[in-house]
Design a protein around this motif. Structure first.
Motif, PDB file in Angstrom:
ATOM      1  N   GLY A 113       0.676  -1.075  -0.414  1.00  0.00           N
ATOM      2  CA  GLY A 113       0.143   0.130   0.350  1.00  0.00           C
ATOM      3  C   GLY A 113       0.667   1.026   0.005  1.00  0.00           C
ATOM      4  O   GLY A 113       0.964   2.217  -0.320  1.00  0.00           O
ATOM      5  N   PHE A 114       1.854   0.883   0.773  1.00  0.00           N
ATOM      6  CA  PHE A 114       3.083   2.482   0.421  1.00  0.00           C
ATOM      7  C   PHE A 114       3.613   3.099  -0.683  1.00  0.00           C
ATOM      8  O   PHE A 114       3.092   3.342  -1.228  1.00  0.00           O
ATOM      9  N   VAL A 115       3.988   1.711  -1.383  1.00  0.00           N
ATOM     10  CA  VAL A 115       4.265   1.382  -2.621  1.00  0.00           C
ATOM     11  C   VAL A 115       3.353   2.603  -3.471  1.00  0.00           C
ATOM     12  O   VAL A 115       2.676   3.130  -4.484  1.00  0.00           O
ATOM     13  N   LEU A 116       2.370   1.294  -3.603  1.00  0.00           N
ATOM     14  CA  LEU A 116       0.796   2.023  -4.341  1.00  0.00           C
ATOM     15  C   LEU A 116       0.836   3.460  -4.151  1.00  0.00           C
ATOM     16  O   LEU A 116       0.372   4.772  -5.358  1.00  0.00           O
ATOM     17  N   GLY A 117       0.778   3.949  -2.356  1.00  0.00           N
ATOM     18  CA  GLY A 117      -0.059   5.437  -2.199  1.00  0.00           C
ATOM     19  C   GLY A 117       1.451   5.864  -2.279  1.00  0.00           C
ATOM     20  O   GLY A 117       1.323   7.681  -2.933  1.00  0.00           O
ATOM     21  N   ASP A 118       2.393   5.708  -2.573  1.00  0.00           N
ATOM     22  CA  ASP A 118       3.850   7.133  -2.791  1.00  0.00           C
ATOM     23  C   ASP A 118       3.910   6.828  -4.725  1.00  0.00           C
ATOM     24  O   ASP A 118       5.053   8.159  -5.124  1.00  0.00           O
ATOM     25  N   GLN A 119       4.144   5.742  -5.224  1.00  0.00           N
ATOM     26  CA  GLN A 119       4.289   6.012  -6.824  1.00  0.00           C
ATOM     27  C   GLN A 119       3.695   5.706  -7.657  1.00  0.00           C
ATOM     28  O   GLN A 119       3.159   6.154  -8.631  1.00  0.00           O
ATOM     29  N   VAL A 120       2.230   5.416  -7.513  1.00  0.00           N
ATOM     30  CA  VAL A 120       1.368   5.060  -8.641  1.00  0.00           C
ATOM     31  C   VAL A 120      -0.254   6.132  -8.051  1.00  0.00           C
ATOM     32  O   VAL A 120      -0.464   6.624  -9.644  1.00  0.00           O
ATOM     33  N   ALA A 121      -0.645   5.909  -7.200  1.00  0.00           N
ATOM     34  CA  ALA A 121      -1.870   7.225  -6.598  1.00  0.00           C
ATOM     35  C   ALA A 121      -1.981   8.350  -7.091  1.00  0.00           C
ATOM     36  O   ALA A 121      -2.309   9.667  -7.900  1.00  0.00           O
ATOM     37  N   PRO A 122      -0.494   9.145  -7.259  1.00  0.00           N
ATOM     38  CA  PRO A 122      -0.400  10.594  -7.178  1.00  0.00           C
ATOM     39  C   PRO A 122      -0.961  10.918  -8.339  1.00  0.00           C
ATOM     40  O   PRO A 122      -0.979  11.730  -9.215  1.00  0.00           O
ATOM     41  N   HIS A 123       0.030  10.116  -9.108  1.00  0.00           N
ATOM     42  CA  HIS A 123      -0.142  10.323 -10.770  1.00  0.00           C
ATOM     43  C   HIS A 123      -1.069   9.997 -11.708  1.00  0.00           C
ATOM     44  O   HIS A 123      -1.951  10.726 -11.975  1.00  0.00           O
ATOM     45  N   THR A 124      -2.252   8.666 -11.229  1.00  0.00           N
ATOM     46  CA  THR A 124      -4.194   8.617 -11.471  1.00  0.00           C
ATOM     47  C   THR A 124      -4.656   9.815 -10.513  1.00  0.00           C
ATOM     48  O   THR A 124      -5.318   9.926 -11.771  1.00  0.00           O
ATOM     49  N   ASP A 125      -4.480  10.136  -9.436  1.00  0.00           N
ATOM     50  CA  ASP A 125      -5.077  10.719  -8.864  1.00  0.00           C
ATOM     51  C   ASP A 125      -4.730  12.499  -9.728  1.00  0.00           C
ATOM     52  O   ASP A 125      -5.619  13.219 -10.555  1.00  0.00           O
ATOM     53  N   ARG A 126      -3.655  12.646 -10.238  1.00  0.00           N
ATOM     54  CA  ARG A 126      -3.393  14.161 -11.242  1.00  0.00           C
ATOM     55  C   ARG A 126      -4.041  13.992 -12.089  1.00  0.00           C
ATOM     56  O   ARG A 126      -4.961  15.038 -12.589  1.00  0.00           O
ATOM     57  N   MET A 127      -4.161  13.115 -13.091  1.00  0.00           N
ATOM     58  CA  MET A 127      -4.423  12.783 -14.315  1.00  0.00           C
ATOM     59  C   MET A 127      -6.592  12.586 -13.982  1.00  0.00           C
ATOM     60  O   MET A 127      -6.610  13.272 -14.784  1.00  0.00           O
ATOM     61  N   ALA A 128      -6.732  11.902 -13.476  1.00  0.00           N
ATOM     62  CA  ALA A 128      -8.302  12.253 -12.792  1.00  0.00           C
ATOM     63  C   ALA A 128      -8.581  13.310 -12.852  1.00  0.00           C
ATOM     64  O   ALA A 128      -9.574  14.069 -13.419  1.00  0.00           O
ATOM     65  N   GLU A 129      -8.038  14.662 -12.003  1.00  0.00           N
ATOM     66  CA  GLU A 129      -8.179  15.404 -11.650  1.00  0.00           C
ATOM     67  C   GLU A 129      -8.561  16.656 -12.817  1.00  0.00           C
ATOM     68  O   GLU A 129      -9.025  16.977 -13.332  1.00  0.00           O
ATOM     69  N   THR A 130      -7.523  15.910 -13.396  1.00  0.00           N
ATOM     70  CA  THR A 130      -7.342  17.037 -14.981  1.00  0.00           C
ATOM     71  C   THR A 130      -8.428  16.641 -16.307  1.00  0.00           C
ATOM     72  O   THR A 130      -8.976  17.697 -16.488  1.00  0.00           O
ATOM     73  N   ARG A 131      -8.029  15.242 -15.944  1.00  0.00           N
ATOM     74  CA  ARG A 131      -9.067  15.362 -16.884  1.00  0.00           C
ATOM     75  C   ARG A 131     -10.641  15.513 -16.760  1.00  0.00           C
ATOM     76  O   ARG A 131     -11.420  15.651 -17.450  1.00  0.00           O
ATOM     77  N   ARG A 132     -10.884  15.799 -15.048  1.00  0.00           N
ATOM     78  CA  ARG A 132     -12.140  16.105 -15.085  1.00  0.00           C
ATOM     79  C   ARG A 132     -12.925  17.093 -15.244  1.00  0.00           C
ATOM     80  O   ARG A 132     -13.877  17.876 -15.851  1.00  0.00           O
TER      81      ARG A 132
END
Length: 353
Positions: A113-132
């Motif tokens: 979960g730490f790896v997911l929250g530090d390496q994956v989630a920040p990038h996908t969240d930014r993409m999601a907010e920008t596209r929305r």
């Protein structure tokens, strides 16, 4: 003994995975229903679905401590209900060994979960907010629902959306003097970053003075500033959704600009300490199985897990703002609930023996 360890680990890990899937699934469905209210010609059903899909890594990271707590209660509770834990202890397996065996899969989930929250989630969240933001308001960027404010010195910047290529949509610049009087207001439809400066297009600039107001329209205008696209990406999402490196870098930037950085420092320490938080919650769950919930039903164990999780989260939510109000270091706000859970778990285990 290794076979026993694998068996216990598999049961606990499967329970944690099942609980995480259920919680994240319910949260995603609720978020989809909420986003569906904004469906339009540009923000279509497919865009909403993609937004929810891109935010799934962040949702998984957020609910990992809660899932580890309830999953451990269910997994070990299943072994306790079938008297398997009693047989293991009767066969000479110590309580300490069983505790460590049950902790291992939970700590594995915490690390993943730490790896997911530090390496994956920040990038996908930014993409999601920008596209929305772009999908909800592709033409008139100044009225976007999800605009972001930032500041450099006496200049305040608002933008509606930021693309990964360094293109900003819907810019508003407000420049003040030392007495906080508005000097200039600027609006631009978009801006691109190149050569260390921003090129703004379709600019409408208004100058204010004590006796008059002048307005001019420019096809393009360069803006020299220390604000870069990398810096703007850090304010697109919430502090909890940033990586450790970004949290550290942006908190330093806020401090250099004389702005409050406690939110980002608190998020930094919470992210660093999340594996310990998972371990402390799982320790409480294990102590409950060997103690007061040994003969409890599945429903009661879930209820107990929910209460513990809510109490833990509430203490975090209260101590975070308290650290800003009373001025103590955010590390203590992040660490105190973890220490309290760990001490409670050790105390209950000591009584169970």
């Amino acid at each position: 003994m290794r076979r026993l360890d694998r068996y216990i680990g598999t049961v606990v890990l499967a329970a944690i995975g099942l609980v995480l899937a259920v919680i994240v699934g319910l949260d995603a469905v609720a978020a989809f229903i909420d986003e569906a209210e904004d469906i339009s010609d540009t923000y279509s059903f497919a865009e909403v679905s993609l937004y929810i899909l891109l935010t799934l890594p962040g949702r998984c990271y957020e609910y990992i401590p809660f899932a580890a707590l309830i999953g451990c209660l269910l997994g070990l509770g299943q072994l306790a209900s079938s008297s398997e834990l009693v047989v293991m202890r009767a066969a000479g397996v110590s309580t300490g060994r069983l505790v460590w065996t049950a902790l291992q899969p939970a700590l594995l989930v915490a690390i993943l979960g730490f790896v997911l929250g530090d390496q994956v989630a920040p990038h996908t969240d930014r993409m999601a907010e920008t596209r929305r933001a772009l999908a909800q308001d592709p033409s008139e960027a100044f009225s976007g629902r999800h605009g972001i404010w930032s500041r450099e010195g006496s200049t305040f910047l608002h933008f509606n959306a930021l693309e990964p290529a360094g293109v900003v949509h819907g810019i508003i610049l407000l420049q003040f003097d030392e007495q906080r009087r508005l000097l200039t207001a600027l609006r631009a439809s978009r801006a691109t970053y190149a050569g260390g400066r921003w090129l703004m297009r379709d600019v409408v600039q208004t100058h204010f003075s004590s006796w008059q107001t002048t307005r001019e329209t420019l096809p393009q205008l360069y803006w020299e500033t220390g604000i870069t696209p990398d810096l703007l990406t850090l304010v697109v999402v919430e502090p909890a959704q940033l990586s450790l490196a970004d949290l550290y870098r942006y908190s330093r930037y806020l401090h250099s600009q004389g702005m409050e950085s406690e939110d980002y420092r608190l998020a930094l320490w919470r992210k660093i300490l999340q594996p310990l938080a998972v371990g402390a919650l799982v320790l409480v769950a294990i102590s409950f199985i060997f103690g007061p919930l040994r003969e409890g039903t599945v429903g009661f164990r879930i209820f107990a897990g929910v209460i513990i999780g809510i109490a833990f989260r509430t203490s975090q939510d209260l101590l975070g703002p308290a650290s800003m109000v009373f001025g103590f270091d955010p590390v203590y706000a992040a660490l105190l609930p973890i220490v309290a859970c760990a001490l409670a778990g050790f105390a209950l285990l000591a009584r169970a023996r």
